[in-house]
Design an enzyme around this catalytic site. Structure first.
Site, PDB file in Angstrom:
ATOM      1  N   ARG A 526       1.008  -0.810  -0.060  1.00 53.95           N
ATOM      2  CA  ARG A 526      -0.339  -0.225  -0.340  1.00 53.95           C
ATOM      3  C   ARG A 526       1.205   1.269   0.012  1.00 53.95           C
ATOM      4  O   ARG A 526       2.043   1.012   0.576  1.00 53.95           O
ATOM      5  CB  ARG A 526      -0.698   0.391   1.305  1.00 53.95           C
ATOM      6  CG  ARG A 526      -2.092  -1.061   1.119  1.00 53.95           C
ATOM      7  CD  ARG A 526      -3.041  -0.859   2.331  1.00 53.95           C
ATOM      8  NE  ARG A 526      -2.293  -0.925   3.814  1.00 53.95           N
ATOM      9  CZ  ARG A 526      -2.498   0.076   4.343  1.00 53.95           C
ATOM     10  NH1 ARG A 526      -4.602   1.005   4.656  1.00 53.95           N
ATOM     11  NH2 ARG A 526      -1.753   0.103   5.530  1.00 53.95           N
ATOM     12  N   SER A 587       8.090  -4.714   6.112  1.00 50.52           N
ATOM     13  CA  SER A 587       8.009  -5.350   7.609  1.00 50.52           C
ATOM     14  C   SER A 587       8.680  -7.516   7.200  1.00 50.52           C
ATOM     15  O   SER A 587       7.832  -8.179   7.201  1.00 50.52           O
ATOM     16  CB  SER A 587       6.706  -6.293   7.748  1.00 50.52           C
ATOM     17  OG  SER A 587       5.845  -5.281   7.671  1.00 50.52           O
ATOM     18  N   ASP A 641       6.819  -3.540  10.611  1.00 53.85           N
ATOM     19  CA  ASP A 641       5.191  -3.371  10.809  1.00 53.85           C
ATOM     20  C   ASP A 641       5.059  -3.107  12.638  1.00 53.85           C
ATOM     21  O   ASP A 641       3.448  -2.719  12.888  1.00 53.85           O
ATOM     22  CB  ASP A 641       4.868  -4.252  10.298  1.00 53.85           C
ATOM     23  CG  ASP A 641       5.032  -5.585  10.033  1.00 53.85           C
ATOM     24  OD1 ASP A 641       6.435  -6.424  11.179  1.00 53.85           O
ATOM     25  OD2 ASP A 641       4.128  -6.632   9.659  1.00 53.85           O
TER      26      ASP A 641
END
Ligand code: ADP
Length: 875
Positions: A526, A587, A641
């Site tokens: 994203r 992440s 993350d």
């Protein structure tokens, strides 16, 4: 015409007729009474006791072996020897013997009764020269019992004329077993006790048609049905089925039936041995039908519309008119003649018209019994239909008892009125062929089969069930690995890498500004724009797909793709002109050398782009930007993350100093003292450490508990673990009847989200069945229960292991800070944590148990990767 002309007879008939609307009302009251009996709060005051029977399974045809049954009946004891061949119960071999009971024994000492029964068993066995191997015995005991196990049942109270001393309140299984032992029949083992209705249900279940309801209409009346165990609140069982013995004979004892009782019923009740009790039974049971008729005739004779000219004094004697006679009188062909002979036998001189009127009265009484019975049955059916959330219930009902067996009229009324009162249900009434004995053998056999299966299942699942000691050990091992990971010398060999993140503080709420954020390494890639203002955080984002070919191609192509996505996003958001600081949620395990410098240690989660491991990912991103001539990019932070999650929750709760992810993978970060972070210079303050605990176990620390940590906990693997266990259960013939399941061989076919659905409290087990059906697995109800148990075991272990890991973290933080108690908040993200119905609760409970000196609050992170990356940049 004979009736029309006589208002008194008409009135009597009318009083004995319960109209359809009233039957509907009776059904409704029965439903209410049943609910009262099922509920833990109201059970004690309930008339319809709804007793749990601990019969939780139906025969599946694989039952096999020799079984002994003892049935205690009204005036005799019946013993049976049943041999089941494991052939679908097509041809059980049955031998039986009936022993008449001495008349006084039912009123004598309890011990004498049980001694007598045991003697019957001994004589029976002597007669068939049985082998001396262990013989399981099923005991049919048709009285109300408070059962707590299949082989543990306290007699609540005697009925049907029995009143032996010293039995009420005692465990009758134990009484029988002791009596049997006294006869030196040590190989005979009482394994199940059941009510006669249950026996009927099971008998009718033989030969492949499952029967889930049973009705007995004999001298007394009773019923039972398979309920969802969860609803039987008096029993501890919460999954699967349980047969409930309604004991509906007592329905109406609280006055609920007073509006349908006739004066004849009142007199029958007053003259009975138990006035005020068993009101429903006194309307339906054959013991009372003759009496009801007698009182009706007495009244009509007194009104001078029957037996004019005869002396009717004889009708004042109790029981002069037998139910048997009533049932003969209602017969279409022989009835009139039977009426005449029965009445003449009483010394009456009935006219043709008298016989006709008597027949009408008898018919009304029997019909009423049938319609009331139908109202009760309809209540059971509707209850089953409702609680199973079905639009239509199709079910077989086993029926036994002389009223049903002998009288077509009774059968027809029962069938048709049940249909009218429960139109949403299709009930097929199956007459029980040879009583309850064979059914009792089935119950016993099923109990034995289940006990064996249970042992094997427990054996298979035992390694997945972690004790508290196991978990303490995991906690200690995690702590040890954390220390190794933090140490300058030991770091290289630690499986838990404890990576410094260069994040030195959590938000204090004064952060402001506009940021770009990237999120790579979750399910989606994203790009976001995040605006942090005084009145809160606003975000806009776009999801982009990273094709597998790109994930697994070259690093250049991967980072080119990422830049293209950013440019697309900026264009769409009209941000091309601005140079916004960018936080990059990345992440994957990285060795961070600064807030904006992160060397990729290894790819995980399906990524394998070449030329990236060992490189600074920020540099790779910048190079790609240059290639694409995108000059307005200012990467200020690379964020894991877990860190993003901690930061985003930290914005709302300053106590949030831990980040936890339980999604595709699992990981955690927390605020560690700088002096302990040996890989980074400086001793002042704190730094967030990304534990990368997913790899815990990689060097064998967890070998005693199998697998690597992440493979025990996270969403990517739980479904697979369940799939493998299911395969093992199939192989051991414990599931799906051992039938091979080709589709279950497919990797990843059992998704982790199935665990959530299957373990959800709201979904009844039938939906588990639907999931399994999609996998082409034909699951019986027991199969579904077992699959659910496997899921529960696997997810519970995951939650508990996660708790052990967190316990190590919070305890370390508490010790670091020299506190007696630590209050800390964990920011959490990940679909498994958020969607699984019990994971979070189990995690919290276990953590509290393992780290009692820490008060840990969990805060769900909303969009931590986006918000968190921006906040790291801002802080
Ligand atoms: P990520 O960790 O990649 O950011 P998520 O937090 O969305 O992604 O977690 C995805 C994982 O969650 C997948 O492994 C999937 O199996 C699992 N999952 C998806 N839906 C559910 C659910 N309803 N219950 C439990 N786990 C789920």
């Amino acid at each position: 015409p004979a009736l029309m002309s006589c208002p008194q007879v008409q009135r009597a008939l009318l009083a004995l007729t319960v109209p359809l609307e009233m039957l509907q009302a009776v059904k409704g009251r029965m439903l209410q009474a049943m609910r009262k009996g099922l509920s833990r709060q109201t059970h004690a005051q309930a008339n319809v006791r709804m007793l749990p029977t601990y019969i939780c399974s139906m025969p599946d045809g694989t039952e096999k072996g020799d079984l002994l049954v003892v049935e205690l009946c009204q005036s005799h004891v019946r013993t049976l020897w049943v041999t089941l061949l494991g052939d679908g119960n097509q041809s059980p071999q049955v031998m039986y013997k009936i022993f008449n009971m001495p008349g006084d024994i039912t009123q004598g000492k309890g011990e004498a009764l049980f001694d007598f029964i045991a003697q019957c068993v001994r004589q029976f066995l002597a007669g068939i020269s049985s082998p001396q191997h262990r013989l399981p015995l099923g005991f049919v005991f048709p009285f109300s019992c408070r059962q707590t196990q299949l082989d543990k049942a306290e007699l609540i109270s005697w009925s049907k004329g029995f009143s032996c001393s010293d039995v009420e309140g005692k465990d009758v299984v134990q009484l029988l077993q002791s009596a049997i032992n006294k006869q030196e029949l040590y190989h005979v083992d009482v394994v199940a006790l059941m009510n006669d209705t249950v026996g009927t249900m099971m008998t009718c279940s033989m030969g492949g048609t499952p029967c889930e309801v049973a009705l007995v209409v004999d001298t007394g009346t009773n019923s039972c049905f398979m309920a969802e165990a969860q609803q039987v609140e008096m029993a501890e069982e919460t999954s699967g089925w349980m047969c409930v013995n309604t004991e509906w004979g007592c329905f109406g004892d609280d006055g609920t039936l007073s509006d349908i009782l006739t004066p004849y019923d009142q007199r029958v009740d007053q003259e009975s041995s138990n006035p005020g009790e068993k009101r429903f039974e006194k309307l339906v049971g054959s013991l009372y039908l003759g009496e009801i008729v007698r009182h009706a005739l007495t009244t009509l004779a007194a009104e001078k519309v029957l037996f004019i000219g005869s002396s009717v004094a004889v009708l004042r004697t109790k029981d002069v008119l037998k139910t048997q006679q009533v049932l003969e009188i209602i017969d279409n062909e022989e009835g009139m003649a039977k009426a005449r002979s029965a009445l003449e036998a009483l010394g009456l001189q009935p006219s043709e018209r008298d016989c006709c009127r008597v027949q009408q009265i008898c018919r009304a009484v029997v019909s009423r019994a049938a319609t009331l019975c139908a109202a009760g049955l309809a209540a059971i059916l509707s209850h089953m239909c409702q609680s199973r959330e079905l639009e239509r219930l199709v079910v077989n009902v086993g029926v036994d008892g002389e009223l049903y067996r002998g009288y077509t009229r009774f059968r027809e009324i029962l069938q048709s009125v049940t249909g009218l009162l429960a139109p949403e249900c299709t009930a097929t009434l199956l007459p029980s062929v040879d009583g309850t004995g064979r059914g009792a053998a089935m119950v016993t056999a099923v109990a034995l089969r289940l006990a064996t299966q249970r042992r094997e299942v427990d054996q298979l699942l035992a390694p997945l069930r972690l004790s508290r000691t196991d978990l303490e050990r995991v906690q200690a091992l995690m702590r040890q690995e954390m220390e190794l990971g933090l140490g300058r010398e030991s770091n290289a060999n630690a499986s838990v890498r404890m990576l410094p993140t260069y994040v030195r503080g959590t938000p204090d709420g004064t952060e402001r500004g506009e940021f770009l954020a990237l999120d790579l390494g979750g399910t989606n890639f994203r790009v976001l724009v995040v605006r942090i203002a005084q009145d809160g955080i606003r975000m806009a984002s776009e999801i982009y797909v990273i094709p597998t070919a790109v994930m697994q191609g070259t690093g250049e192509a991967l980072f080119n793709h990422i830049i293209e996505c950013i440019m697309d996003f900026q264009l769409k958001q009209d941000l091309m002109e601005q140079v916004l600081p960018l936080g990059f949620t990345f992440s994957f395990p990285c060795q961070q050398l600064g807030l904006d410098k992160a060397v990729l240690l290894s790819w995980t989660k399906g990524f394998s782009a070449s030329g990236c491991v060992g490189q600074d990912v920020v540099q790779l991103l910048r190079e790609a930007a240059q290639r694409k001539q995108h000059l307005g990019l200012k990467v200020v932070a690379v964020v894991n993350d877990t860190v993003g999650t901690m930061m985003s929750c930290g914005y709302d709760d300053p106590k949030c100093e831990i980040g936890l992810i339980v999604g595709t993978g699992t990981n955690a970060c927390y605020m560690e003292e700088m002096q302990n972070v040996e890989l980074v210079e400086g001793d002042e303050g704190r730094m967030c450490v990304n534990t990368e605990w997913g790899a815990f176990g990689a060097s064998g620390e967890l070998d005693e508990f199998l697998l690597e940590f992440e493979k025990l906990i996270s969403g990517m693997y739980l479904g697979e673990i369940v799939r493998h266990i299911l395969l093992a259960l199939v192989e051991k013939q414990l599931l799906f009847r051992g039938k091979p399941c080709p589709k279950l061989q497919t990797r990843d076919i059992f998704q982790t989200k199935f665990l959530s659905t299957i373990e959800s409290d709201k979904l009844a087990l039938r939906q588990v069945r639907a999931i399994l059906q999609d996998l082409e697995l034909q699951a019986s109800f027991e199969d579904s229960v077992l699959v659910r148990e496997v899921c529960q075991t696997v997810s519970l272990r995951a939650a508990q292991l996660c708790a052990a890991g967190l316990a190590a973290v919070v305890e370390k933080m508490r010790e670091n800070r020299g506190l007696a108690r630590l209050a800390v908040t964990v920011g959490v993200d990940g679909t498994l944590y958020k969607m699984h119905p019990h994971f979070s609760q189990h995690l919290q409970q276990m953590l509290q148990d393992l780290a009692p000196n820490c008060t840990v609050t969990f805060l769900r992170s909303e969009d931590g990767s986006g918000k968190g990356a921006a906040l790291v940049a801002a802080v």
